[in-house]
Scaffold this motif. Structure first.
Motif, PDB file in Angstrom:
ATOM      1  N   VAL A  80       0.822  -1.175  -0.048  1.00  0.00           N
ATOM      2  CA  VAL A  80       0.082  -0.119  -0.054  1.00  0.00           C
ATOM      3  C   VAL A  80       0.790   1.276  -0.067  1.00  0.00           C
ATOM      4  O   VAL A  80       0.435   2.229  -0.683  1.00  0.00           O
ATOM      5  CB  VAL A  80      -0.898  -0.080   1.068  1.00  0.00           C
ATOM      6  N   ASP A 108      -0.269   2.538  -3.370  1.00  0.00           N
ATOM      7  CA  ASP A 108      -1.437   3.553  -3.141  1.00  0.00           C
ATOM      8  C   ASP A 108      -0.577   4.904  -2.984  1.00  0.00           C
ATOM      9  O   ASP A 108      -1.348   6.051  -3.348  1.00  0.00           O
ATOM     10  CB  ASP A 108      -2.248   2.903  -2.376  1.00  0.00           C
ATOM     11  N   PHE A 154      -4.186  -0.177   7.642  1.00  0.00           N
ATOM     12  CA  PHE A 154      -4.710  -0.926   6.725  1.00  0.00           C
ATOM     13  C   PHE A 154      -5.668  -1.631   6.960  1.00  0.00           C
ATOM     14  O   PHE A 154      -5.291  -2.870   7.833  1.00  0.00           O
ATOM     15  CB  PHE A 154      -3.500  -1.384   5.728  1.00  0.00           C
ATOM     16  N   VAL A 205      -6.849   3.058   5.007  1.00  0.00           N
ATOM     17  CA  VAL A 205      -7.014   2.381   3.699  1.00  0.00           C
ATOM     18  C   VAL A 205      -7.343   1.143   3.897  1.00  0.00           C
ATOM     19  O   VAL A 205      -6.984   0.106   4.675  1.00  0.00           O
ATOM     20  CB  VAL A 205      -5.387   2.076   2.738  1.00  0.00           C
ATOM     21  N   SER A 255      -8.887  -2.674   2.063  1.00  0.00           N
ATOM     22  CA  SER A 255      -8.405  -3.418   0.622  1.00  0.00           C
ATOM     23  C   SER A 255      -9.339  -3.304  -0.404  1.00  0.00           C
ATOM     24  O   SER A 255     -10.583  -3.005  -0.029  1.00  0.00           O
ATOM     25  CB  SER A 255      -8.347  -4.902   1.253  1.00  0.00           C
ATOM     26  N   SER A 298      -7.769   0.786  -1.456  1.00  0.00           N
ATOM     27  CA  SER A 298      -6.802   0.364  -2.231  1.00  0.00           C
ATOM     28  C   SER A 298      -6.997   0.118  -3.686  1.00  0.00           C
ATOM     29  O   SER A 298      -7.944  -0.402  -3.920  1.00  0.00           O
ATOM     30  CB  SER A 298      -6.113  -0.808  -1.428  1.00  0.00           C
TER      31      SER A 298
END
Length: 357
Positions: free
Chosen positions: A163, A167, A177, A300, A302, A337
Motif C-alpha cells: 500500500v 497507493d 490498513f 486504507v 483493501s 486500495s
C-alpha cells in the motif's frame, strides 16, 4: 546513518550494479555533480503467498516495479506439507523462468505463510485453514529446494509495504490498513514503525468483540467483528434472511457469497443494503476505536470492499468520522486500495528488496 556509512553503502551498491550514477544537468561549477538511480535490470526479488486454495507470486525488479504476476489454484489445504512445498517450488521455478531476459539475477524470495508466523523460527505457529503446516520449517524447506535466500514474513506486514509503494507512493508515518475478505484483519504503522506485537498478533481486529450476543466465531469466541461483518458473515446472514425478502436479487441465487451481498448493496437491493450497512456499522466502530488509539494519517481498506459501491463506502467513511474527535478527523485520509490482486506477494517482494538493498 552517518556520512561514511552512506558512502560505504553507496559504493557497495554501485559495485554490485544495483544502482547507477547519472549526470545531473541542473548544476554549475567545474566539477559536474552526479546522482544515483536504481538499476531496474540489475536483479529482481520474488514474492510468494501460500494459501489454502491458491499460490500467488510475482517478480519485482530493483526499481520496485512488478514485472511478472502469476497465480496457481489448487486444494493446498488438503495436501501434506511436503506436497505443498513441492507445489510452491515448482510454481516459483516457472515464475523465475519468466523473468525478463536482461534481468535473471535473483536476490531471493520473500514468502508470506498462512496463519500466525514465527519469523525468527521461519515457520507457522498456528493456522486454522492449513493446520498441517503448523510447526513446519517452510522457509528452510523452500531455501533448500530453490537454492535461494528465503525470508518469511506476515501478510499484514506485506500489505503495508504494498500500500505504501503503490497507493500512497511514500513511506507513511501513521497508517491503518484494513484487510476485508472472508475474515477481517489490520496492519498498523505508528511513528514510522511497523507494529507486529507479541507473536506477530497485532492487528487481529476480526476477533475484537463488538457485541454481547453469543454469535459464534471461528476463533472459538463469540460476538467477534469477523462473525458479524466479514464476507463470510454477510453470506451466512443473507442465507438466513433471504426468505423474508422474496423480491431481493439474492433470492434467485442457488448459493449466496459475501461478494453477492456487497454487489446487491451497490445495486440498491433492499436486503443487500440492510445487511451491508449493519456489517459496516460494526466495522466502523472497530476501525474508529483503533483510530482513537493510534491517530492515523491514512486509513486504507483493501480493494475487495469496493464491491459494495462508492455510495456504501462513503457511508462507511462517514460512520468512522462521526466517531472521531475533530483533531483526529482533520487531515485524515480514508480510501480504498487500488491493488486488486497479488497484494501479499508484491508487498513481500518489496520487503525482500528492502532487505537486499
Amino acid at each position: 546513518m552517518n556520512a561514511p556509512a552512506v558512502t560505504r553503502t553507496a559504493t557497495e551498491l554501485l559495485n554490485d550494479k544495483l544502482i547507477l550514477e547519472k549526470p545531473l544537468s541542473d548544476t554549475s561549477g567545474q566539477r559536474r555533480k552526479r546522482g544515483l538511480v536504481l538499476n531496474p535490470s540489475a536483479a529482481h526479488c520474488l514474492g510468494l503467498l501460500i494459501g489454502p486454495t491458491e499460490i500467488e507470486g510475482c517478480i519485482v525488479d530493483c526499481a520496485y516495479r512488478t514485472v511478472v504476476r502469476k497465480q496457481l489454484e489448487g486444494a493446498f489445504d488438503a495436501m501434506k506439507p511436503r506436497q505443498v512445498v513441492q507445489a510452491a517450488v515448482s510454481f516459483v521455478n516457472r515464475l523465475r523462468a519468466q523473468a525478463p531476459g536482461d534481468n535473471k539475477r535473483c536476490l531471493g524470495l520473500a514468502a508470506v505463510a498462512p496463519g500466525l508466523t514465527d519469523i525468527a523460527g521461519r515457520r507457522c505457529l498456528a493456522c486454522s485453514t492449513m493446520p498441517h503446516l503448523v510447526g513446519v520449517q517452510l522457509a528452510d524447506m523452500l531455501e533448500k529446494n530453490l537454492n535461494l535466500p528465503v525470508f518469511l514474513t506476515t501478510g499484514s506486514q506485506a500489505h503495508l509495504r504494498a500500500v505504501e509503494r503503490l497507493d500512497i507512493n511514500a513511506p507513511a508515518n501513521n497508517m491503518l490498513f484494513v484487510f476485508y475478505s472472508q475474515g477481517i484483519g489490520a496492519s498498523l504503522k505508528m511513528q514510522g514503525a511497523y507494529i507486529r506485537g507479541k507473536d506477530n498478533l497485532a492487528g487481529e481486529i476480526g476477533h475484537m468483540p463488538v457485541t454481547d450476543e453469543p454469535i459464534p466465531c471461528g476463533c472459538g469466541g463469540t460476538g467477534c467483528l469477523e462473525a458479524l461483518a466479514s464476507k463470510a458473515a454477510l453470506a451466512r446472514l443473507a442465507r438466513q434472511a433471504v426468505r423474508e425478502f422474496a423480491g431481493s436479487s439474492l433470492a434467485a441465487l442457488s448459493e449466496i457469497k459475501g461478494d453477492d451481498v456487497l454487489k446487491a448493496a451497490a445495486d440498491g437491493d433492499r436486503l443487500g443494503v440492510r445487511l451491508t450497512r449493519d456489517a459496516f456499522a460494526h466495522l466502523a466502530r472497530a476501525v474508529a476505536g483503533i483510530a482513537v488509539c493510534m491517530a492515523p494519517d491514512h486509513i486504507v481498506f483493501s480493494h475487495s470492499i469496493s464491491a459494495a459501491g462508492d455510495e456504501m463506502f462513503q457511508w462507511l467513511c462517514a460512520e468512522i468520522r462521526s466517531r472521531l474527535s475533530g483533531q483526529l478527523r482533520d487531515g485524515l485520509s480514508i480510501s480504498v486500495s487500488t491493488i486488486n490482486s497479488h497484494i501479499s506477494s508484491m508487498g513481500a517482494a518489496f520487503m525482500g528488496l528492502d532487505l537486499a538493498m
